[in-house]
Motif scaffolding. Structure first.
Motif, PDB file in Angstrom:
ATOM      1  N   PHE A  34       0.839  -1.207   0.000  1.00 13.48           N
ATOM      2  CA  PHE A  34       0.000   0.000   0.000  1.00 13.48           C
ATOM      3  C   PHE A  34       0.876   1.260   0.000  1.00 13.48           C
ATOM      4  O   PHE A  34       0.741   2.122   0.860  1.00 13.48           O
ATOM      5  CB  PHE A  34      -0.966  -0.005   1.190  1.00 13.48           C
ATOM      6  CG  PHE A  34      -1.915  -1.184   1.194  1.00 13.48           C
ATOM      7  CD1 PHE A  34      -2.628  -1.537   0.053  1.00 13.48           C
ATOM      8  CD2 PHE A  34      -2.091  -1.965   2.329  1.00 13.48           C
ATOM      9  CE1 PHE A  34      -3.497  -2.631   0.045  1.00 13.48           C
ATOM     10  CE2 PHE A  34      -2.970  -3.063   2.335  1.00 13.48           C
ATOM     11  CZ  PHE A  34      -3.661  -3.390   1.186  1.00 13.48           C
ATOM     12  N   HIS A  94      -4.460   2.733  -3.314  1.00 16.93           N
ATOM     13  CA  HIS A  94      -5.066   3.414  -4.474  1.00 16.93           C
ATOM     14  C   HIS A  94      -6.446   2.816  -4.751  1.00 16.93           C
ATOM     15  O   HIS A  94      -6.868   1.839  -4.094  1.00 16.93           O
ATOM     16  CB  HIS A  94      -4.145   3.318  -5.701  1.00 16.93           C
ATOM     17  CG  HIS A  94      -3.712   1.933  -6.050  1.00 16.93           C
ATOM     18  ND1 HIS A  94      -4.571   0.986  -6.556  1.00 16.93           N
ATOM     19  CD2 HIS A  94      -2.493   1.315  -5.971  1.00 16.93           C
ATOM     20  CE1 HIS A  94      -3.915  -0.140  -6.787  1.00 16.93           C
ATOM     21  NE2 HIS A  94      -2.645   0.016  -6.428  1.00 16.93           N
ATOM     22  N   GLY A 113      -4.528  -9.889  -5.378  1.00 15.34           N
ATOM     23  CA  GLY A 113      -4.859  -9.524  -6.753  1.00 15.34           C
ATOM     24  C   GLY A 113      -4.409 -10.643  -7.686  1.00 15.34           C
ATOM     25  O   GLY A 113      -3.525 -11.438  -7.333  1.00 15.34           O
ATOM     26  N   ASP A 156      -2.541 -10.707 -10.153  1.00 11.14           N
ATOM     27  CA  ASP A 156      -1.109 -10.729 -10.499  1.00 11.14           C
ATOM     28  C   ASP A 156      -0.257 -11.358  -9.399  1.00 11.14           C
ATOM     29  O   ASP A 156       0.895 -11.719  -9.638  1.00 11.14           O
ATOM     30  CB  ASP A 156      -0.614  -9.317 -10.843  1.00 11.14           C
ATOM     31  CG  ASP A 156      -0.780  -8.351  -9.687  1.00 11.14           C
ATOM     32  OD1 ASP A 156      -1.875  -8.342  -9.083  1.00 11.14           O
ATOM     33  OD2 ASP A 156       0.178  -7.628  -9.375  1.00 11.14           O
ATOM     34  N   SER A 157      -0.813 -11.508  -8.222  1.00 12.67           N
ATOM     35  CA  SER A 157      -0.035 -12.104  -7.125  1.00 12.67           C
ATOM     36  C   SER A 157      -0.024 -13.625  -7.150  1.00 12.67           C
ATOM     37  O   SER A 157       0.755 -14.255  -6.425  1.00 12.67           O
ATOM     38  CB  SER A 157      -0.585 -11.651  -5.761  1.00 12.67           C
ATOM     39  OG  SER A 157      -0.384 -10.282  -5.590  1.00 12.67           O
ATOM     40  N   VAL A 177      -9.512  -2.291 -11.895  1.00 15.93           N
ATOM     41  CA  VAL A 177      -8.995  -1.241 -12.790  1.00 15.93           C
ATOM     42  C   VAL A 177      -7.480  -1.352 -12.840  1.00 15.93           C
ATOM     43  O   VAL A 177      -6.849  -1.828 -11.894  1.00 15.93           O
ATOM     44  CB  VAL A 177      -9.375   0.179 -12.313  1.00 15.93           C
ATOM     45  CG1 VAL A 177     -10.853   0.450 -12.507  1.00 15.93           C
ATOM     46  CG2 VAL A 177      -8.963   0.412 -10.873  1.00 15.93           C
ATOM     47  N   ILE A 190      -4.710   0.110 -12.139  1.00 15.14           N
ATOM     48  CA  ILE A 190      -3.966   1.136 -11.385  1.00 15.14           C
ATOM     49  C   ILE A 190      -2.967   0.382 -10.533  1.00 15.14           C
ATOM     50  O   ILE A 190      -3.301  -0.671  -9.988  1.00 15.14           O
ATOM     51  CB  ILE A 190      -4.904   1.944 -10.445  1.00 15.14           C
ATOM     52  CG1 ILE A 190      -6.019   2.631 -11.232  1.00 15.14           C
ATOM     53  CG2 ILE A 190      -4.116   2.978  -9.654  1.00 15.14           C
ATOM     54  CD1 ILE A 190      -7.062   3.324 -10.344  1.00 15.14           C
ATOM     55  N   ALA A 229       0.410   0.993  -7.566  1.00 15.09           N
ATOM     56  CA  ALA A 229       1.108   1.962  -6.725  1.00 15.09           C
ATOM     57  C   ALA A 229       2.331   2.511  -7.468  1.00 15.09           C
ATOM     58  O   ALA A 229       2.697   3.679  -7.311  1.00 15.09           O
ATOM     59  CB  ALA A 229       1.522   1.301  -5.408  1.00 15.09           C
ATOM     60  N   THR A 230       2.935   1.662  -8.308  1.00 13.70           N
ATOM     61  CA  THR A 230       4.083   2.113  -9.113  1.00 13.70           C
ATOM     62  C   THR A 230       3.663   3.291  -9.998  1.00 13.70           C
ATOM     63  O   THR A 230       4.366   4.298 -10.088  1.00 13.70           O
ATOM     64  CB  THR A 230       4.599   0.952 -10.013  1.00 13.70           C
ATOM     65  OG1 THR A 230       4.907  -0.153  -9.169  1.00 13.70           O
ATOM     66  CG2 THR A 230       5.820   1.347 -10.811  1.00 13.70           C
TER      67      THR A 230
HETATM   68  P1  ATP Z   1       3.394  -1.858  -6.727  1.00 14.72           P
HETATM   69  O1  ATP Z   1       2.987  -1.216  -8.043  1.00 14.72           O
HETATM   70  O2  ATP Z   1       4.251  -0.978  -5.882  1.00 14.72           O
HETATM   71  O3  ATP Z   1       3.963  -3.247  -6.893  1.00 14.72           O
HETATM   72  P2  ATP Z   1       0.618  -2.603  -6.116  1.00 14.72           P
HETATM   73  O4  ATP Z   1      -0.225  -1.553  -6.752  1.00 14.72           O
HETATM   74  O5  ATP Z   1       0.674  -3.934  -6.783  1.00 14.72           O
HETATM   75  O6  ATP Z   1       2.076  -2.034  -5.832  1.00 14.72           O
HETATM   76  P3  ATP Z   1       0.519  -3.751  -3.470  1.00 14.72           P
HETATM   77  O7  ATP Z   1       0.301  -3.039  -2.195  1.00 14.72           O
HETATM   78  O8  ATP Z   1       1.864  -4.311  -3.715  1.00 14.72           O
HETATM   79  O9  ATP Z   1       0.097  -2.731  -4.639  1.00 14.72           O
HETATM   80  O10 ATP Z   1      -0.586  -4.865  -3.693  1.00 14.72           O
HETATM   81  C1  ATP Z   1      -1.365  -5.446  -2.690  1.00 14.72           C
HETATM   82  C2  ATP Z   1      -2.293  -6.422  -3.361  1.00 14.72           C
HETATM   83  O11 ATP Z   1      -3.218  -5.728  -4.187  1.00 14.72           O
HETATM   84  C3  ATP Z   1      -1.598  -7.437  -4.287  1.00 14.72           C
HETATM   85  O12 ATP Z   1      -2.186  -8.711  -4.065  1.00 14.72           O
HETATM   86  C4  ATP Z   1      -1.905  -6.949  -5.682  1.00 14.72           C
HETATM   87  O13 ATP Z   1      -2.006  -8.028  -6.595  1.00 14.72           O
HETATM   88  C5  ATP Z   1      -3.260  -6.304  -5.484  1.00 14.72           C
HETATM   89  N1  ATP Z   1      -3.505  -5.207  -6.436  1.00 14.72           N
HETATM   90  C6  ATP Z   1      -2.859  -4.034  -6.521  1.00 14.72           C
HETATM   91  N2  ATP Z   1      -3.374  -3.254  -7.480  1.00 14.72           N
HETATM   92  C7  ATP Z   1      -4.404  -3.963  -8.043  1.00 14.72           C
HETATM   93  C8  ATP Z   1      -5.352  -3.691  -9.097  1.00 14.72           C
HETATM   94  N3  ATP Z   1      -5.345  -2.540  -9.771  1.00 14.72           N
HETATM   95  N4  ATP Z   1      -6.252  -4.661  -9.386  1.00 14.72           N
HETATM   96  C9  ATP Z   1      -6.271  -5.848  -8.699  1.00 14.72           C
HETATM   97  N5  ATP Z   1      -5.399  -6.140  -7.687  1.00 14.72           N
HETATM   98  C10 ATP Z   1      -4.484  -5.211  -7.362  1.00 14.72           C
END
Ligand code: ATP
Length: 210
Positions: free
Chosen positions: A18, A22, A113, A115-116, A173, A175, A177-178
């Protein structure tokens, strides 16, 4: 009593760096709570994310403050500082066990998410984590079960099947954190990407500007 009954339907735990929180996070957390019919979502900012050791991240105090500001209008959300209080890497299994002691009879869900999914194979004690809570994956759109193949030697078939079954149809969506950090660095607007209170906090506390 009504509160107790509703909590007994389950609690959704949502861990992440976090940095910053976002709208992508908030959209999947809200959507997952709705789909699972749980009345409580606990956001758990990771003090020392195991996968981001050595990387420069904003202080945990700021990340907690932003999570509180982002969710203050929604009663179902809570923000926990339990990982901020622990030493060492912030492992999800320790957090799940922490909440199990507080809510021993309540089903616990852990939200990730899509992608994880590919990262799960490297999570600390993943085999124990999938037994002690239900991992739910949000954002079916970005989901690929190929990521699960990395878990074939780590989890048993039953555990992998459960992961596959718990993919949710939440809205999502694009979005990250990067993206937020990059836009702040380039002096571009982050309006509509994060709640206004978070954008104001970033500006006042001069985060992500270098
Ligand atoms: P960074 O871009 O710094 O890697 P991030 O936006 O992925 O950060 P994290 O805090 O690392 O954010 O993510 C926490 C969780 O939220 C993870 O499981 C990630 O897959 C999920 N997540 C983050 N952004 C999204 C999104 N837009 N949609 C679905 N899942 C998300």
């Amino acid at each position: 009593m009504a509160e107790e009954l509703s909590i007994n339907q389950g609690i959704l735990l949502f861990g992440g760096t976090f940095d910053p929180i976002h709208n992508g996070h908030l959209i999947i957390a809200r959507g997952a709570a709705e789909e699972l019919e749980v009345q409580k979502v606990i956001l758990v900012p990771a003090a020392q994310p195991p996968h981001k050791q050595g990387q420069c991240i904003a202080p945990i105090k700021d990340r907690l403050n932003m999570a509180v500001l982002a969710t203050q209008d929604e009663k179902i959300f809570e923000v926990s500082n339990c990982e901020a209080k622990r030493n060492g890497p912030s492992y999800s299994i320790d957090t799940v066990r922490h909440f199990k002691t507080i809510y021993p009879d309540v089903p616990l869900y852990w939200l990730i998410g899509a992608d994880s999914i590919t990262e799960l194979a490297s999570w600390y004690k993943i085999g124990e984590l999938v037994e002690e809570c239900t991992i739910v994956t949000a954002g079916r759109k970005g989901y690929s079960s190929e990521g699960l193949s990395l878990l074939a030697n780590i989890l048993n078939q039953d555990q992998i099947t459960r992961l596959k079954e718990h993919v949710l149809d939440t809205p999502s969506v694009e979005i990250s954190a990067t993206l937020i950090r990059q836009r702040v660095l380039m002096d571009l607007s982050i309006k509509y990407l994060v709640p206004d209170e978070v954008a104001d906090y970033i500006s006042i506390h001069i985060l992500y500007e270098k």
